[in-house]
Design a protein around this motif. Structure first.
Motif, PDB file in Angstrom:
ATOM      1  N   GLU A  72     -34.854 -22.760  -7.535  1.00 15.75           N
ATOM      2  CA  GLU A  72     -35.490 -22.956  -6.230  1.00 15.75           C
ATOM      3  C   GLU A  72     -35.220 -21.770  -5.319  1.00 15.75           C
ATOM      4  OE1 GLU A  72     -37.365 -25.475  -5.159  1.00 15.75           O
ATOM      5  OE2 GLU A  72     -37.240 -26.678  -6.987  1.00 15.75           O
ATOM      6  N   LYS A  73     -36.281 -21.280  -4.650  1.00 15.73           N
ATOM      7  CA  LYS A  73     -36.131 -20.178  -3.698  1.00 15.73           C
ATOM      8  C   LYS A  73     -37.086 -20.366  -2.527  1.00 15.73           C
ATOM      9  CE  LYS A  73     -34.554 -16.417  -6.722  1.00 15.73           C
ATOM     10  NZ  LYS A  73     -34.830 -15.022  -7.181  1.00 15.73           N
ATOM     11  N   THR A  74     -36.665 -19.882  -1.355  1.00 14.80           N
ATOM     12  CA  THR A  74     -37.536 -19.899  -0.188  1.00 14.80           C
ATOM     13  C   THR A  74     -38.411 -18.649  -0.203  1.00 14.80           C
ATOM     14  OG1 THR A  74     -36.043 -18.653   1.255  1.00 14.80           O
ATOM     15  CG2 THR A  74     -35.684 -21.027   1.095  1.00 14.80           C
ATOM     16  N   GLU A  75     -39.279 -18.535   0.785  1.00 16.75           N
ATOM     17  CA  GLU A  75     -40.144 -17.364   0.864  1.00 16.75           C
ATOM     18  C   GLU A  75     -39.347 -16.092   1.169  1.00 16.75           C
ATOM     19  OE1 GLU A  75     -41.334 -18.036   5.567  1.00 16.75           O
ATOM     20  OE2 GLU A  75     -42.857 -18.209   3.993  1.00 16.75           O
ATOM     21  N   ASP A  76     -38.098 -16.244   1.614  1.00 19.27           N
ATOM     22  CA  ASP A  76     -37.235 -15.099   1.877  1.00 19.27           C
ATOM     23  C   ASP A  76     -36.354 -14.759   0.682  1.00 19.27           C
ATOM     24  OD1 ASP A  76     -37.915 -14.659   4.702  1.00 19.27           O
ATOM     25  OD2 ASP A  76     -36.995 -16.617   4.998  1.00 19.27           O
ATOM     26  N   GLY A  77     -36.551 -15.487  -0.424  1.00 15.39           N
ATOM     27  CA  GLY A  77     -35.771 -15.213  -1.620  1.00 15.39           C
ATOM     28  C   GLY A  77     -34.427 -15.908  -1.667  1.00 15.39           C
ATOM     29  N   ASP A  78     -34.153 -16.782  -0.701  1.00 16.16           N
ATOM     30  CA  ASP A  78     -32.875 -17.484  -0.666  1.00 16.16           C
ATOM     31  C   ASP A  78     -32.867 -18.647  -1.651  1.00 16.16           C
ATOM     32  OD1 ASP A  78     -32.866 -17.040   2.858  1.00 16.16           O
ATOM     33  OD2 ASP A  78     -31.579 -16.005   1.434  1.00 16.16           O
ATOM     34  N   THR A  79     -31.778 -18.760  -2.391  1.00 15.46           N
ATOM     35  CA  THR A  79     -31.579 -19.914  -3.262  1.00 15.46           C
ATOM     36  C   THR A  79     -30.985 -21.057  -2.448  1.00 15.46           C
ATOM     37  OG1 THR A  79     -29.315 -19.306  -3.865  1.00 15.46           O
ATOM     38  CG2 THR A  79     -31.106 -18.355  -5.188  1.00 15.46           C
ATOM     39  N   LEU A  80     -30.822 -22.197  -3.074  1.00 15.25           N
ATOM     40  CA  LEU A  80     -30.188 -23.316  -2.387  1.00 15.25           C
ATOM     41  C   LEU A  80     -28.744 -22.983  -2.020  1.00 15.25           C
ATOM     42  CD1 LEU A  80     -31.531 -26.377  -4.424  1.00 15.25           C
ATOM     43  CD2 LEU A  80     -32.401 -25.397  -2.298  1.00 15.25           C
ATOM     44  N   LEU A  81     -28.102 -22.138  -2.816  1.00 16.10           N
ATOM     45  CA  LEU A  81     -26.728 -21.736  -2.495  1.00 16.10           C
ATOM     46  C   LEU A  81     -26.706 -20.856  -1.251  1.00 16.10           C
ATOM     47  CD1 LEU A  81     -23.747 -21.681  -3.081  1.00 16.10           C
ATOM     48  CD2 LEU A  81     -24.133 -19.885  -4.789  1.00 16.10           C
ATOM     49  N   HIS A  82     -27.642 -19.917  -1.171  1.00 20.18           N
ATOM     50  CA  HIS A  82     -27.754 -19.115   0.052  1.00 20.18           C
ATOM     51  C   HIS A  82     -27.887 -20.035   1.269  1.00 20.18           C
ATOM     52  CE1 HIS A  82     -29.075 -15.816  -2.719  1.00 20.18           C
ATOM     53  NE2 HIS A  82     -28.545 -15.034  -1.795  1.00 20.18           N
ATOM     54  N   LEU A  83     -28.796 -21.004   1.171  1.00 19.43           N
ATOM     55  CA  LEU A  83     -29.069 -21.878   2.310  1.00 19.43           C
ATOM     56  C   LEU A  83     -27.871 -22.758   2.649  1.00 19.43           C
ATOM     57  CD1 LEU A  83     -32.725 -22.958   1.478  1.00 19.43           C
ATOM     58  CD2 LEU A  83     -31.960 -21.265   3.155  1.00 19.43           C
ATOM     59  N   ALA A  84     -27.169 -23.223   1.633  1.00 18.67           N
ATOM     60  CA  ALA A  84     -25.995 -24.066   1.884  1.00 18.67           C
ATOM     61  C   ALA A  84     -24.925 -23.284   2.642  1.00 18.67           C
ATOM     62  CB  ALA A  84     -25.439 -24.584   0.557  1.00 18.67           C
ATOM     63  N   ILE A  85     -24.771 -22.013   2.301  1.00 23.71           N
ATOM     64  CA  ILE A  85     -23.792 -21.172   2.995  1.00 23.71           C
ATOM     65  C   ILE A  85     -24.240 -20.900   4.418  1.00 23.71           C
ATOM     66  CG2 ILE A  85     -22.729 -18.877   3.036  1.00 23.71           C
ATOM     67  CD1 ILE A  85     -22.836 -18.927  -0.052  1.00 23.71           C
ATOM     68  N   ILE A  86     -25.522 -20.577   4.600  1.00 21.25           N
ATOM     69  CA  ILE A  86     -26.048 -20.295   5.938  1.00 21.25           C
ATOM     70  C   ILE A  86     -25.886 -21.501   6.853  1.00 21.25           C
ATOM     71  CG2 ILE A  86     -28.164 -19.850   7.251  1.00 21.25           C
ATOM     72  CD1 ILE A  86     -29.130 -18.162   4.886  1.00 21.25           C
ATOM     73  N   HIS A  87     -26.163 -22.686   6.310  1.00 20.13           N
ATOM     74  CA  HIS A  87     -26.108 -23.907   7.125  1.00 20.13           C
ATOM     75  C   HIS A  87     -24.733 -24.563   7.102  1.00 20.13           C
ATOM     76  CE1 HIS A  87     -30.386 -24.168   8.157  1.00 20.13           C
ATOM     77  NE2 HIS A  87     -30.624 -23.673   6.960  1.00 20.13           N
ATOM     78  N   GLU A  88     -23.753 -23.846   6.531  1.00 13.54           N
ATOM     79  CA  GLU A  88     -22.368 -24.332   6.495  1.00 13.54           C
ATOM     80  C   GLU A  88     -22.230 -25.689   5.821  1.00 13.54           C
ATOM     81  OE1 GLU A  88     -21.196 -24.050  10.632  1.00 13.54           O
ATOM     82  OE2 GLU A  88     -20.572 -21.969  10.345  1.00 13.54           O
ATOM     83  N   ALA A  89     -23.085 -25.906   4.840  1.00 13.67           N
ATOM     84  CA  ALA A  89     -22.981 -27.127   4.028  1.00 13.67           C
ATOM     85  C   ALA A  89     -22.011 -26.839   2.881  1.00 13.67           C
ATOM     86  CB  ALA A  89     -24.352 -27.529   3.502  1.00 13.67           C
ATOM     87  N   LYS A  90     -20.739 -26.803   3.205  1.00 17.08           N
ATOM     88  CA  LYS A  90     -19.718 -26.315   2.269  1.00 17.08           C
ATOM     89  C   LYS A  90     -19.560 -27.207   1.046  1.00 17.08           C
ATOM     90  CE  LYS A  90     -17.212 -23.870   5.897  1.00 17.08           C
ATOM     91  NZ  LYS A  90     -15.922 -23.665   6.601  1.00 17.08           N
ATOM     92  N   ASP A  91     -19.757 -28.506   1.210  1.00 20.75           N
ATOM     93  CA  ASP A  91     -19.650 -29.402   0.051  1.00 20.75           C
ATOM     94  C   ASP A  91     -20.729 -29.085  -0.978  1.00 20.75           C
ATOM     95  OD1 ASP A  91     -17.486 -30.663   1.122  1.00 20.75           O
ATOM     96  OD2 ASP A  91     -18.619 -32.331   1.978  1.00 20.75           O
ATOM     97  N   TYR A  92     -21.967 -28.905  -0.504  1.00 24.53           N
ATOM     98  CA  TYR A  92     -23.054 -28.552  -1.408  1.00 24.53           C
ATOM     99  C   TYR A  92     -22.769 -27.204  -2.067  1.00 24.53           C
ATOM    100  CZ  TYR A  92     -26.029 -32.256   0.528  1.00 24.53           C
ATOM    101  OH  TYR A  92     -26.555 -33.461   0.901  1.00 24.53           O
ATOM    102  N   ALA A  93     -22.337 -26.234  -1.264  1.00 25.80           N
ATOM    103  CA  ALA A  93     -22.066 -24.897  -1.792  1.00 25.80           C
ATOM    104  C   ALA A  93     -20.986 -24.943  -2.857  1.00 25.80           C
ATOM    105  CB  ALA A  93     -21.655 -23.961  -0.652  1.00 25.80           C
ATOM    106  N   THR A  94     -19.931 -25.697  -2.602  1.00 29.41           N
ATOM    107  CA  THR A  94     -18.826 -25.789  -3.552  1.00 29.41           C
ATOM    108  C   THR A  94     -19.279 -26.387  -4.871  1.00 29.41           C
ATOM    109  OG1 THR A  94     -17.200 -26.005  -1.759  1.00 29.41           O
ATOM    110  CG2 THR A  94     -16.554 -26.793  -3.940  1.00 29.41           C
ATOM    111  N   ARG A  95     -20.099 -27.440  -4.803  1.00 29.18           N
ATOM    112  CA  ARG A  95     -20.575 -28.080  -6.038  1.00 29.18           C
ATOM    113  C   ARG A  95     -21.457 -27.137  -6.844  1.00 29.18           C
ATOM    114  NH1 ARG A  95     -23.128 -33.591  -4.062  1.00 29.18           N
ATOM    115  NH2 ARG A  95     -22.232 -33.383  -1.991  1.00 29.18           N
ATOM    116  N   MET A  96     -22.343 -26.413  -6.151  1.00 27.30           N
ATOM    117  CA  MET A  96     -23.218 -25.484  -6.868  1.00 27.30           C
ATOM    118  C   MET A  96     -22.424 -24.354  -7.520  1.00 27.30           C
ATOM    119  SD  MET A  96     -26.742 -25.184  -4.641  1.00 27.30           S
ATOM    120  CE  MET A  96     -26.060 -25.356  -2.995  1.00 27.30           C
ATOM    121  N   ILE A  97     -21.409 -23.872  -6.799  1.00 26.97           N
ATOM    122  CA  ILE A  97     -20.584 -22.784  -7.352  1.00 26.97           C
ATOM    123  C   ILE A  97     -19.838 -23.264  -8.587  1.00 26.97           C
ATOM    124  CG2 ILE A  97     -18.580 -21.313  -6.910  1.00 26.97           C
ATOM    125  CD1 ILE A  97     -19.476 -21.284  -3.932  1.00 26.97           C
TER     126      ILE A  97
END
Length: 310
Positions: A72-97
């Motif tokens: 999954e990517k946005t029109e800016d090339g961001d993955t869901l991990l990029h977005l989780a970090i930007i939005h400080e959704a640390k739980d989501y980011a940790t699980r994806m990592i």
């Protein structure tokens, strides 16, 4: 939410008049990772999609086998991990990592060539930085401005991210420390420009070249300290063994850059340390006579009259 902004990659983050030693104004670069263009309802859709894919229960990937959510990517090339970090959704980011250990997904670069590691430093999330490093991301990758994640930490003065990066990538650290961004600056140049004395000292301890020249005009950290009239930094660099006789590409020592500057303490200290034969300013076009500096075209019109006077 405030994002660290980095602007036009064609602009230097530190500009200097090489002849007169003046600091020229520069614009901050801008980093746009899709946050401004992402509407609330779009973000909620992404969050719901992450829940639907049940990242927490995804089995570990083997041999780079990708899961749908990793594509999954946005029109800016961001993955869901990029977005989780930007939005400080640390739980989501940790699980994806954790479910992408040693997977190329961790090194995915958006349209500004930012990896999740770059964004974790920008957002000042040292815990995510540490998890990314342990999961196998590459700290040597650079963004569109030529900055590694450590360059960004040095530019921001982020002590926690700096510590995690330098401790977590010891094998790659020597090459990172010698790496210049597209403005010609390495990590030591950046912390010197921004006056982060503790980071200057730490980088020197880690093996950074104290006399490395930035690629624009050959200034060393000591030259930069004089340009910025930072007495404490000058004293620190001299104490650590900086070469006071180092020359820029134009032939200027750090002492030469004290001419026309107000801080006499810097000038006096460098005068005493600089070799006698290097104290005089190098010859320049400014020292030529008016007749020698006058172009042939100027001479053609030296008899021009204005209101009856030459």
């Amino acid at each position: 939410m405030d994002l660290y902004r980095v602007g036009n990659s064609n602009q230097l983050d530190y500009n200097m008049d090489s002849k007169h030693g003046k600091v020229l104004p520069s614009n901050e670069d801008r980093i746009d990772s899709g946050l401004d263009s992402l509407k609330d309802d779009e973000y909620n859709v992404i969050v719901n999609e992450m829940e639907r894919l049940n990242v927490a229960n995804t089995e570990a990937n083997n041999e780079y086998c990708s899961e749908p959510w990793q594509q999954e990517k946005t029109e800016d090339g961001d993955t869901l991990l990029h977005l989780a970090i930007i939005h400080e959704a640390k739980d989501y980011a940790t699980r994806m990592i954790e479910h992408s250990r040693n997977h190329p997904f961790l090194n995915t670069q958006n349209h500004q060539r930012q990896t999740p590691l770059h964004l974790a430093v920008i957002m000042d999330q040292p815990q995510i930085v540490e998890r990314l490093l342990k999961a196998g991301c590459d700290p040597r990758l650079v963004d569109e401005c030529g900055n590694t994640a450590l360059h960004i930490a040095c530019k921001k003065g982020s002590l926690h991210c700096f510590s995690v990066l330098t401790q977590g990538c010891t094998q790659q650290l020597p090459s990172i420390l010698t790496s210049h961004n597209y403005s010609g600056h390495n990590c030591l140049h950046l912390v010197s420009i921004h006056g982060f004395l503790s980071l200057v000292e730490r980088l020197i301890e880690l093996g950074a070249d104290l006399n490395a020249q930035e690629q624009c005009n050959g200034r060393t950290p000591l030259h930069l300290a004089v340009d910025l009239q930072n007495l404490e930094l000058v004293q620190l660099l001299v104490t650590k063994g900086a070469n006071v006789n180092s020359l820029t590409y134009g032939g200027y020592t750090p002492y030469h850059l004290t001419y026309g500057r107000q801080n006499m303490a810097i000038r006096q200290q460098l005068y005493e340390l600089t070799d006698h034969e290097l104290r005089e300013l190098p010859e320049s076009e400014a020292e030529e006579s008016d007749e020698e500096s006058m172009s042939e075209d100027d001479m053609l019109y030296d008899d021009f009259l204005w209101m009856g006077q030459k």
